[in-house]
Write an enzyme that holds these catalytic residues in place. Structure first.
Site, PDB file in Angstrom:
ATOM      1  N   HIS A 226       0.912  -1.256  -0.072  1.00  0.00           N
ATOM      2  CA  HIS A 226       0.029  -0.047   0.139  1.00  0.00           C
ATOM      3  C   HIS A 226       0.875   1.265  -0.087  1.00  0.00           C
ATOM      4  O   HIS A 226       0.355   2.233   0.364  1.00  0.00           O
ATOM      5  CB  HIS A 226      -0.927   0.209   1.477  1.00  0.00           C
ATOM      6  CG  HIS A 226      -1.981  -0.840   1.139  1.00  0.00           C
ATOM      7  ND1 HIS A 226      -2.769  -0.876   0.266  1.00  0.00           N
ATOM      8  CD2 HIS A 226      -2.673  -1.382   2.394  1.00  0.00           C
ATOM      9  CE1 HIS A 226      -3.889  -1.803   0.686  1.00  0.00           C
ATOM     10  NE2 HIS A 226      -3.834  -2.255   1.887  1.00  0.00           N
TER      11      HIS A 226
ATOM     12  N   ARG B 197      -9.767   2.521  -7.340  1.00  0.00           N
ATOM     13  CA  ARG B 197     -11.250   2.480  -7.346  1.00  0.00           C
ATOM     14  C   ARG B 197     -11.820   3.751  -7.222  1.00  0.00           C
ATOM     15  O   ARG B 197     -11.072   4.771  -6.462  1.00  0.00           O
ATOM     16  CB  ARG B 197     -11.576   1.631  -5.818  1.00  0.00           C
ATOM     17  CG  ARG B 197     -12.935   1.399  -5.916  1.00  0.00           C
ATOM     18  CD  ARG B 197     -13.264   0.341  -4.747  1.00  0.00           C
ATOM     19  NE  ARG B 197     -14.597  -0.347  -4.755  1.00  0.00           N
ATOM     20  CZ  ARG B 197     -15.071  -0.933  -3.768  1.00  0.00           C
ATOM     21  NH1 ARG B 197     -14.164  -1.112  -2.654  1.00  0.00           N
ATOM     22  NH2 ARG B 197     -16.168  -1.268  -3.880  1.00  0.00           N
TER      23      ARG B 197
ATOM     24  N   LYS C 225     -19.422  -6.353  -0.031  1.00  0.00           N
ATOM     25  CA  LYS C 225     -20.395  -6.312  -0.998  1.00  0.00           C
ATOM     26  C   LYS C 225     -19.876  -6.433  -2.534  1.00  0.00           C
ATOM     27  O   LYS C 225     -20.580  -7.202  -3.214  1.00  0.00           O
ATOM     28  CB  LYS C 225     -21.232  -4.798  -1.064  1.00  0.00           C
ATOM     29  CG  LYS C 225     -22.334  -4.672  -0.008  1.00  0.00           C
ATOM     30  CD  LYS C 225     -23.073  -3.258  -0.448  1.00  0.00           C
ATOM     31  CE  LYS C 225     -24.203  -3.294   0.684  1.00  0.00           C
ATOM     32  NZ  LYS C 225     -24.863  -1.977   0.253  1.00  0.00           N
ATOM     33  N   GLY C 226     -18.644  -5.777  -2.671  1.00  0.00           N
ATOM     34  CA  GLY C 226     -17.887  -6.121  -3.934  1.00  0.00           C
ATOM     35  C   GLY C 226     -18.681  -5.478  -5.062  1.00  0.00           C
ATOM     36  O   GLY C 226     -18.960  -5.989  -6.106  1.00  0.00           O
TER      37      GLY C 226
HETATM   38  P1  A3P Z   1     -16.635  -3.352  -0.372  1.00  0.00           P
HETATM   39  O1  A3P Z   1     -16.285  -3.115   1.264  1.00  0.00           O
HETATM   40  O2  A3P Z   1     -16.904  -2.271  -1.034  1.00  0.00           O
HETATM   41  O3  A3P Z   1     -17.151  -4.748  -0.729  1.00  0.00           O
HETATM   42  P2  A3P Z   1      -9.126  -4.204  -0.450  1.00  0.00           P
HETATM   43  O4  A3P Z   1      -8.720  -5.779  -0.772  1.00  0.00           O
HETATM   44  O5  A3P Z   1      -8.107  -3.334  -1.278  1.00  0.00           O
HETATM   45  O6  A3P Z   1      -9.122  -4.084   1.244  1.00  0.00           O
HETATM   46  O7  A3P Z   1     -10.635  -3.840  -1.028  1.00  0.00           O
HETATM   47  C1  A3P Z   1     -11.732  -4.463  -0.315  1.00  0.00           C
HETATM   48  C2  A3P Z   1     -12.743  -4.388  -1.116  1.00  0.00           C
HETATM   49  O8  A3P Z   1     -12.604  -5.215  -2.388  1.00  0.00           O
HETATM   50  C3  A3P Z   1     -14.311  -4.814  -0.513  1.00  0.00           C
HETATM   51  O9  A3P Z   1     -15.375  -3.621  -1.103  1.00  0.00           O
HETATM   52  C4  A3P Z   1     -14.206  -6.010  -1.108  1.00  0.00           C
HETATM   53  O10 A3P Z   1     -15.740  -6.623  -1.089  1.00  0.00           O
HETATM   54  C5  A3P Z   1     -13.983  -5.887  -2.442  1.00  0.00           C
HETATM   55  N1  A3P Z   1     -13.553  -7.319  -3.236  1.00  0.00           N
HETATM   56  C6  A3P Z   1     -12.797  -8.071  -2.799  1.00  0.00           C
HETATM   57  N2  A3P Z   1     -12.911  -9.255  -3.531  1.00  0.00           N
HETATM   58  C7  A3P Z   1     -13.822  -8.926  -4.680  1.00  0.00           C
HETATM   59  C8  A3P Z   1     -14.269  -9.432  -5.940  1.00  0.00           C
HETATM   60  N3  A3P Z   1     -13.711 -10.740  -6.043  1.00  0.00           N
HETATM   61  N4  A3P Z   1     -15.136  -8.796  -6.695  1.00  0.00           N
HETATM   62  C9  A3P Z   1     -15.493  -7.592  -6.409  1.00  0.00           C
HETATM   63  N5  A3P Z   1     -15.054  -6.883  -5.020  1.00  0.00           N
HETATM   64  C10 A3P Z   1     -14.190  -7.593  -4.371  1.00  0.00           C
END
Ligand code: A3P
Length: 300
Positions: A107, A129, A257-258
């Site tokens: 990060h 994002r 939620k993704g």
């Molecule tokens: P949300 O909290 O909006 O659901 P990071 O991995 O950088 O911490 O990001 C986490 C975010 O990515 C979360 O978003 C998570 O649900 C989403 N995420 C993880 N895997 C995913 C997938 N296969 N498809 C879509 N979103 C995903």
């Protein structure tokens, strides 16, 4: 009042080093300094993100692209072990003993990454994002953090996110920093929204960049195993292994939620307009575009 309580809670769990905020439980100034001197090899691939931008998703994608054993289910390793974080102390491994091609995650802002990367050694995949969805995701994530004892109010969290008082600092500085220094690195920019819109094309784009040739069936497997639905129930990639001292899983899921556009469910019109103003001020001069909603035709 809310702000003071949150500020106090955050100050007690974070430290500032070289203008960046880090979490005490995850790293130290010594580790951050050491990372700058980490030796990078030509085949190395480093995934870089601002938090909540699709990191674990892209870890899964890269692991599947590089490991046949992951694709066919014969190798069962957590993606975090396949793609360790270079700046976190959760991993005390000596990376030099890893065979190439090595995969890493980070990060870090552009100015704290291994110097070797600035000589265009290794490849960086920068996933970003739209900041409204990253903000919402970060808000829910912060509410799960076991070491934050105060109540976090949405309105207050927006202010903290916008002013960069959260772990990894400002989204604007992170994205802007990497984007405006892209010529210094061998880097591919990918957005969370393009992965959501067309995962197959995004996987192919990543394959081309990292120089891995997969046939159509193998691409199908990568796409299938990297869907939100599949990852949510996959203990090797869904981060349910994070200990409860770090994340209180009774308060939510890492894979929450993704979706694209969840900000519309929580931001008021006034909050959104205020955010848009800041976005325009800080990012308006860059050609980088985000989709704020998958149904929107025009990115801004
Ligand atoms: P949300 O909290 O909006 O659901 P990071 O991995 O950088 O911490 O990001 C986490 C975010 O990515 C979360 O978003 C998570 O649900 C989403 N995420 C993880 N895997 C995913 C997938 N296969 N498809 C879509 N979103 C995903």
């Amino acid at each position: 009042m809310d702000g003071e309580a949150l500020e106090e809670a955050l100050n007690s769990v974070m430290f500032k080093h070289k203008c960046m905020l880090f979490e005490n439980i995850l790293t130290s100034p010594e580790i951050i300094d050491a990372v700058e001197h980490m030796e990078i090899r030509d085949g190395d691939v480093i995934l870089v993100t601002y938090p909540k931008s699709g990191t674990v998703w892209t870890q899964q994608i890269l692991s599947l692209i590089f490991n046949e054993g992951h694709r066919n289910g014969t190798e069962e390793s957590k993606t975090v072990d396949i793609m360790p974080w270079i700046e976190l102390k959760i991993n005390s491994e000596d990376f030099t003993s890893r065979p190439s091609p090595r995969l890493f995650t980070s990060h870090l802002p552009y100015y704290l990454t291994p110097r070797d990367l600035k000589f265009r050694t290794g490849k960086i995949i920068y996933v970003c994002r739209n900041p409204k969805d990253a903000l919402v995701s970060f808000y829910h994530f912060y509410k799960m953090k076991s070491n934050i004892k105060c109540t976090i109010h949405w309105e207050t969290f927006i202010e903290f996110f916008v002013s960069g008082k959260v772990a990894c600092g400002s989204w604007f500085d992170h994205v802007r920093g990497w984007y405006t220094h892209k010529e210094d690195f061998n880097i591919l920019f990918v957005t969370y929204e393009e992965m959501k819109k067309d995962l197959r094309s995004a996987v192919k784009k990543i394959c081309t960049f990292v120089g891995v040739n997969l046939d159509e069936k193998e691409i199908d497997t990568v796409v299938e195993k990297a869907t939100f639905r599949n990852m949510k129930h996959d203990p090797l990639s869904n981060y349910t292994f994070v200990p409860k001292e770090h994340l209180d899983k009774s308060k939510g899921d890492f894979l929450r939620k993704g979706i694209v556009g969840d900000w519309k469910n929580i931001m008021t019109v006034a909050q959104s307009e205020k955010f848009d103003k800041v976005y325009k001020e800080k990012m308006g001069d860059l050609p980088i575009k985000f989709l704020w909603d998958l149904n929107e035709e025009n990115a801004s």
